[in-house]
Design an enzyme around this catalytic site. Structure first.
Site, short mmCIF file in Angstrom:
data_model
loop_
_atom_site.label_atom_id
_atom_site.label_comp_id
_atom_site.label_asym_id
_atom_site.label_seq_id
_atom_site.Cartn_x
_atom_site.Cartn_y
_atom_site.Cartn_z
N ARG A 64 0.81 -1.23 0.00
CA ARG A 64 0.00 0.00 0.00
C ARG A 64 0.84 1.28 0.00
NH1 ARG A 64 -5.07 0.34 0.69
NH2 ARG A 64 -5.26 -1.63 1.78
N ARG A 90 -10.05 1.77 -3.08
CA ARG A 90 -8.89 1.42 -2.25
C ARG A 90 -8.83 2.36 -1.06
NH1 ARG A 90 -4.47 -1.34 -3.71
NH2 ARG A 90 -3.13 0.06 -2.52
N LEU A 92 -6.72 4.60 1.43
CA LEU A 92 -5.45 5.32 1.29
C LEU A 92 -4.64 5.23 2.58
CD1 LEU A 92 -6.67 8.54 -0.57
CD2 LEU A 92 -5.69 6.48 -1.55
N HIS A 108 -19.51 8.95 -1.55
CA HIS A 108 -19.95 7.64 -1.08
C HIS A 108 -21.47 7.56 -1.20
CE1 HIS A 108 -19.73 3.89 1.12
NE2 HIS A 108 -20.76 4.31 1.85
N ASP A 140 -9.78 10.52 5.32
CA ASP A 140 -8.68 10.24 6.24
C ASP A 140 -8.27 8.79 5.99
OD1 ASP A 140 -10.59 8.69 7.52
OD2 ASP A 140 -10.93 10.13 9.14
N GLU A 173 -25.50 11.82 -6.79
CA GLU A 173 -24.04 11.89 -6.67
C GLU A 173 -23.49 12.84 -7.73
OE1 GLU A 173 -21.76 8.21 -6.33
OE2 GLU A 173 -23.59 7.13 -5.84
C1 GAR Z 1 -20.32 5.46 -6.94
O1 GAR Z 1 -21.62 5.09 -6.59
C2 GAR Z 1 -19.53 5.92 -5.73
O2 GAR Z 1 -20.32 6.64 -4.81
C3 GAR Z 1 -19.10 4.59 -5.14
O3 GAR Z 1 -18.72 3.84 -6.27
C4 GAR Z 1 -19.51 4.23 -7.38
C5 GAR Z 1 -18.57 4.56 -8.52
O4 GAR Z 1 -19.29 4.82 -9.69
N1 GAR Z 1 -18.03 4.75 -4.22
C6 GAR Z 1 -17.93 4.07 -3.08
O5 GAR Z 1 -18.69 3.19 -2.75
C7 GAR Z 1 -16.74 4.46 -2.20
N2 GAR Z 1 -16.82 3.87 -0.91
P1 GAR Z 1 -18.63 5.60 -10.90
O6 GAR Z 1 -17.33 4.86 -11.22
O7 GAR Z 1 -19.62 5.49 -12.00
O8 GAR Z 1 -18.38 7.01 -10.46
#
Ligand code: GAR
Length: 202
Positions: A64, A90, A92, A108, A140, A173
């Site tokens: 990592r 991933r 960080l 998220h 974080d 989102e």
């Molecule tokens: C999105 O729904 C994002 O919120 C989630 O992965 C998806 C990526 O979609 N992220 C997480 O769950 C992070 N913990 P995208 O590649 O189409 O943006």
């Protein structure tokens, strides 16, 4: 204009939405580089089509700290000022977070602190919450845990399936992430402990 580094692992629809917001003049930013830890990430095609610089830095089999060092180097090369995780699957390291203090953000698909980790939308459906949503937060070294910048609520309907709810959350989102970035670009965002304070627009 604030220089963004966007980190992806897959589809890249949040990256695309950020790029769209820039293209229509809603977001005063420039995507300096897109970095994927997977060569197969569909989001790379979007970057290629739009002429946005992109790099694949494969993460498989690399320690990592070493991996994060490679990503930091690439971000520095492109003079990135704000790192945007957009489906970057991933965790960080602390050294990555310290390399960009309060300059790494993530989106998220839940109203954190509910349902961190993988399959947040499925966790929400299975739990039976009536309000789901999405969160943009500072990153974080812990999972989906940094100070919250913006959240958008999405009602869960009785007829919802995992797919229909996920689609409505994703739509939000796409409208929430660039707004949070724009507030940071306007230097309106400050962090006070766990609380993020957003000052009024000039
Ligand atoms: C999105 O729904 C994002 O919120 C989630 O992965 C998806 C990526 O979609 N992220 C997480 O769950 C992070 N913990 P995208 O590649 O189409 O943006």
């Amino acid at each position: 204009m604030i220089r963004l580094g966007v980190l992806i692992s897959g589809r890249g629809s949040n990256f695309e939405a950020i790029s769209n917001a820039i293209n229509v003049g809603k977001l005063d930013a420039e995507i300096a580089v897109v970095i994927s830890n997977r060569a197969s990430a569909a989001g790379l095609e979007i970057a290629r089509d739009r002429g946005i610089p992109m790099r694949v830095i494969p993460s498989q089999g690399i320690d990592r700290e070493k991996y994060d060092g490679l990503v930091i180097e690439e971000l520095r090369t492109h003079e990135v000022e704000l790192v945007c995780l957009a489906g970057f699957m991933r965790l960080l390291s602390a050294s990555f977070v310290q390399a960009f203090p309060n300059r790494v953000i993530n989106i998220h698909p839940s109203l954190l602190p509910a349902f961190p980790g993988l399959d947040a939308q499925k966790q929400a459906v299975e739990y039976g919450v009536k309000i789901a949503g999405c969160t943009v937060h500072f990153v974080d070294e812990f999972l989906d845990s940094g100070p919250i910048i913006l959240q958008t609520a999405v009602p869960v309907l009785d007829k919802d399936t995992l797919e229909s709810l996920s689609a409505r959350i994703l739509l939000q989102e796409h409208m929430t992430y660039w707004r949070a970035i724009q507030m940071i670009a306007e230097e309106r965002v400050s962090v006070e402990g766990r609380r993020v304070v957003i000052s009024d627009a000039a």
